[in-house]
Design a protein around this motif. Structure first.
Motif, PDB file in Angstrom:
ATOM      1  N   THR A 152       0.849  -1.179   0.000  1.00  0.00           N
ATOM      2  CA  THR A 152       0.000   0.000   0.000  1.00  0.00           C
ATOM      3  C   THR A 152       0.886   1.232   0.000  1.00  0.00           C
ATOM      4  OG1 THR A 152      -1.692  -1.171   1.236  1.00  0.00           O
ATOM      5  CG2 THR A 152      -1.827   1.224   1.243  1.00  0.00           C
ATOM      6  N   SER A 153       0.695   2.048  -1.027  1.00  0.00           N
ATOM      7  CA  SER A 153       1.428   3.306  -1.093  1.00  0.00           C
ATOM      8  C   SER A 153       0.429   4.429  -1.292  1.00  0.00           C
ATOM      9  CB  SER A 153       2.447   3.275  -2.235  1.00  0.00           C
ATOM     10  OG  SER A 153       1.791   3.057  -3.459  1.00  0.00           O
ATOM     11  N   ILE A 154       0.878   5.632  -1.068  1.00  0.00           N
ATOM     12  CA  ILE A 154      -0.016   6.777  -1.231  1.00  0.00           C
ATOM     13  C   ILE A 154      -0.118   7.067  -2.724  1.00  0.00           C
ATOM     14  CG2 ILE A 154      -0.377   9.216  -0.722  1.00  0.00           C
ATOM     15  CD1 ILE A 154       1.310   8.714   1.851  1.00  0.00           C
ATOM     16  N   PRO A 155      -1.323   6.931  -3.288  1.00  0.00           N
ATOM     17  CA  PRO A 155      -1.465   7.128  -4.737  1.00  0.00           C
ATOM     18  C   PRO A 155      -1.390   8.603  -5.114  1.00  0.00           C
ATOM     19  CG  PRO A 155      -3.598   6.704  -3.749  1.00  0.00           C
ATOM     20  CD  PRO A 155      -2.580   6.568  -2.653  1.00  0.00           C
ATOM     21  N   PHE A 156      -0.899   8.841  -6.304  1.00  0.00           N
ATOM     22  CA  PHE A 156      -0.871  10.191  -6.861  1.00  0.00           C
ATOM     23  C   PHE A 156      -2.062  10.326  -7.792  1.00  0.00           C
ATOM     24  CE2 PHE A 156       0.209  13.040 -10.394  1.00  0.00           C
ATOM     25  CZ  PHE A 156       0.423  14.212  -9.680  1.00  0.00           C
ATOM     26  N   SER A 157      -2.801  11.396  -7.654  1.00  0.00           N
ATOM     27  CA  SER A 157      -3.950  11.651  -8.519  1.00  0.00           C
ATOM     28  C   SER A 157      -3.655  12.865  -9.375  1.00  0.00           C
ATOM     29  CB  SER A 157      -5.216  11.881  -7.696  1.00  0.00           C
ATOM     30  OG  SER A 157      -6.269  12.288  -8.550  1.00  0.00           O
ATOM     31  N   LEU A 158      -3.371  12.623 -10.646  1.00  0.00           N
ATOM     32  CA  LEU A 158      -3.107  13.717 -11.572  1.00  0.00           C
ATOM     33  C   LEU A 158      -4.323  14.631 -11.689  1.00  0.00           C
ATOM     34  CD1 LEU A 158      -1.195  15.043 -13.587  1.00  0.00           C
ATOM     35  CD2 LEU A 158      -2.084  13.494 -15.333  1.00  0.00           C
ATOM     36  N   HIS A 159      -5.498  14.020 -11.753  1.00  0.00           N
ATOM     37  CA  HIS A 159      -6.733  14.797 -11.894  1.00  0.00           C
ATOM     38  C   HIS A 159      -6.938  15.720 -10.698  1.00  0.00           C
ATOM     39  CE1 HIS A 159     -11.314  14.693 -12.992  1.00  0.00           C
ATOM     40  NE2 HIS A 159     -10.804  15.871 -13.084  1.00  0.00           N
ATOM     41  N   ALA A 160      -6.828  15.171  -9.487  1.00  0.00           N
ATOM     42  CA  ALA A 160      -7.015  15.984  -8.281  1.00  0.00           C
ATOM     43  C   ALA A 160      -5.940  17.059  -8.194  1.00  0.00           C
ATOM     44  CB  ALA A 160      -6.985  15.103  -7.038  1.00  0.00           C
ATOM     45  N   SER A 161      -4.714  16.725  -8.525  1.00  0.00           N
ATOM     46  CA  SER A 161      -3.626  17.701  -8.476  1.00  0.00           C
ATOM     47  C   SER A 161      -3.860  18.845  -9.455  1.00  0.00           C
ATOM     48  CB  SER A 161      -2.286  17.026  -8.779  1.00  0.00           C
ATOM     49  OG  SER A 161      -1.975  16.110  -7.760  1.00  0.00           O
ATOM     50  N   ALA A 162      -4.350  18.510 -10.659  1.00  0.00           N
ATOM     51  CA  ALA A 162      -4.622  19.544 -11.658  1.00  0.00           C
ATOM     52  C   ALA A 162      -5.730  20.479 -11.180  1.00  0.00           C
ATOM     53  CB  ALA A 162      -4.994  18.905 -12.988  1.00  0.00           C
ATOM     54  N   ILE A 163      -6.764  19.918 -10.575  1.00  0.00           N
ATOM     55  CA  ILE A 163      -7.862  20.744 -10.067  1.00  0.00           C
ATOM     56  C   ILE A 163      -7.354  21.674  -8.973  1.00  0.00           C
ATOM     57  CG2 ILE A 163     -10.018  20.704  -8.739  1.00  0.00           C
ATOM     58  CD1 ILE A 163     -10.742  18.146 -10.332  1.00  0.00           C
ATOM     59  N   LEU A 164      -6.591  21.117  -8.047  1.00  0.00           N
ATOM     60  CA  LEU A 164      -6.080  21.936  -6.945  1.00  0.00           C
ATOM     61  C   LEU A 164      -5.086  22.982  -7.433  1.00  0.00           C
ATOM     62  CD1 LEU A 164      -5.709  19.189  -4.194  1.00  0.00           C
ATOM     63  CD2 LEU A 164      -7.513  20.934  -4.419  1.00  0.00           C
ATOM     64  N   ALA A 165      -4.273  22.643  -8.408  1.00  0.00           N
ATOM     65  CA  ALA A 165      -3.299  23.600  -8.942  1.00  0.00           C
ATOM     66  C   ALA A 165      -3.986  24.730  -9.699  1.00  0.00           C
ATOM     67  CB  ALA A 165      -2.323  22.887  -9.875  1.00  0.00           C
ATOM     68  N   SER A 166      -5.181  24.487 -10.213  1.00  0.00           N
ATOM     69  CA  SER A 166      -5.886  25.522 -10.984  1.00  0.00           C
ATOM     70  C   SER A 166      -6.600  26.528 -10.074  1.00  0.00           C
ATOM     71  CB  SER A 166      -6.885  24.880 -11.932  1.00  0.00           C
ATOM     72  OG  SER A 166      -7.975  24.340 -11.198  1.00  0.00           O
ATOM     73  N   ARG A 167      -6.697  26.206  -8.806  1.00  0.00           N
ATOM     74  CA  ARG A 167      -7.375  27.121  -7.875  1.00  0.00           C
ATOM     75  C   ARG A 167      -6.489  28.336  -7.618  1.00  0.00           C
ATOM     76  NH1 ARG A 167      -9.125  23.849  -2.761  1.00  0.00           N
ATOM     77  NH2 ARG A 167      -8.470  25.842  -1.968  1.00  0.00           N
ATOM     78  N   THR A 168      -7.089  29.480  -7.607  1.00  0.00           N
ATOM     79  CA  THR A 168      -6.317  30.696  -7.333  1.00  0.00           C
ATOM     80  C   THR A 168      -6.738  31.337  -6.037  1.00  0.00           C
ATOM     81  OG1 THR A 168      -7.855  32.075  -8.560  1.00  0.00           O
ATOM     82  CG2 THR A 168      -5.981  31.144  -9.791  1.00  0.00           C
ATOM     83  N   ASP A 169      -7.824  30.871  -5.460  1.00  0.00           N
ATOM     84  CA  ASP A 169      -8.361  31.451  -4.215  1.00  0.00           C
ATOM     85  C   ASP A 169      -8.509  32.960  -4.322  1.00  0.00           C
ATOM     86  OD1 ASP A 169      -8.589  28.985  -2.975  1.00  0.00           O
ATOM     87  OD2 ASP A 169      -6.572  29.061  -2.144  1.00  0.00           O
ATOM     88  N   GLY A 170      -8.906  33.441  -5.511  1.00  0.00           N
ATOM     89  CA  GLY A 170      -9.148  34.860  -5.700  1.00  0.00           C
ATOM     90  C   GLY A 170      -7.891  35.692  -5.878  1.00  0.00           C
ATOM     91  N   LYS A 171      -6.728  35.088  -5.977  1.00  0.00           N
ATOM     92  CA  LYS A 171      -5.470  35.839  -6.118  1.00  0.00           C
ATOM     93  C   LYS A 171      -5.065  35.968  -7.556  1.00  0.00           C
ATOM     94  CE  LYS A 171      -3.975  34.250  -1.650  1.00  0.00           C
ATOM     95  NZ  LYS A 171      -3.105  33.443  -0.893  1.00  0.00           N
TER      96      LYS A 171
END
Length: 171
Positions: A152-171
């Motif tokens: 068991t390893s911690i999986p990497f989610s490209l989709h989730a990472s892309a969504i989170l990276a696209s967030r700007t939080d209004g900045k």
């Protein structure tokens, strides 16, 4: 250094879930509709009132795909403990000296032993396997092997990472 009691309290058997569509008839319907859609792909309107026949076919494909999704069943597997794994392997010895186990008999037995939702007996696995095609059977077998044999390893989610990276939080 961690205390072994703390480590043991955190240790949980690995689980893995797969989804299998049981509506083989609807899958065939989608295949037929896709072929029908391909046959009208070169359609061109001859007047403004002509309606593209592909629209109605595409709507039927969408509806059939929704029925396929509704016919999916989740199968959840949980890793066996060391003794249960050892006992199961011992019940399915290899046919040759160099084989640790008999893959043909161990695989469906492992599915039965590892399935927790829905739980299945060996007889129920055999009955289910009679209704499934090779690919579907292999999905269940792979899930049972994976949950019991892979670390068991911690999986990497490209989709989730892309969504989170696209967030700007209004900045």
């Amino acid at each position: 250094m961690p205390d072994i009691k703390d480590v043991l309290a955190k240790a949980k058997p690995r689980e893995h879930t797969v989804r299998i569509c049981l509506a083989g008839d609807v899958a065939a319907e989608v295949d037929r509709l896709e072929a029908e859609l391909a046959s009208v792909s070169n359609w061109q309107a001859e007047s403004l009132v002509d309606k593209n026949p592909g629209i109605e076919i595409a709507e039927r494909i969408k509806e059939a795909r929704e029925r396929m999704q509704a016919a999916e069943v989740e199968f959840t597997f949980k890793a066996l403990g060391a003794k249960a794994w050892s006992d199961l392997v011992a019940q399915h010895p290899g046919k040759k000296d160099e084989e640790a186990w008999d893959v043909e008999t161990l695989a469906p037995a492992l599915v039965a032993a590892s399935a927790v939702d829905p739980a299945m007996t060996q007889a129920e696995v055999d009955e289910l396997f009679d209704a499934l095609n090779f690919g579907q059977r292999q999905q269940l077998i792979d899930a049972a092997w994976q949950v019991n044999g892979e670390a068991t390893s911690i999986p990497f989610s490209l989709h989730a990472s892309a969504i989170l990276a696209s967030r700007t939080d209004g900045k």
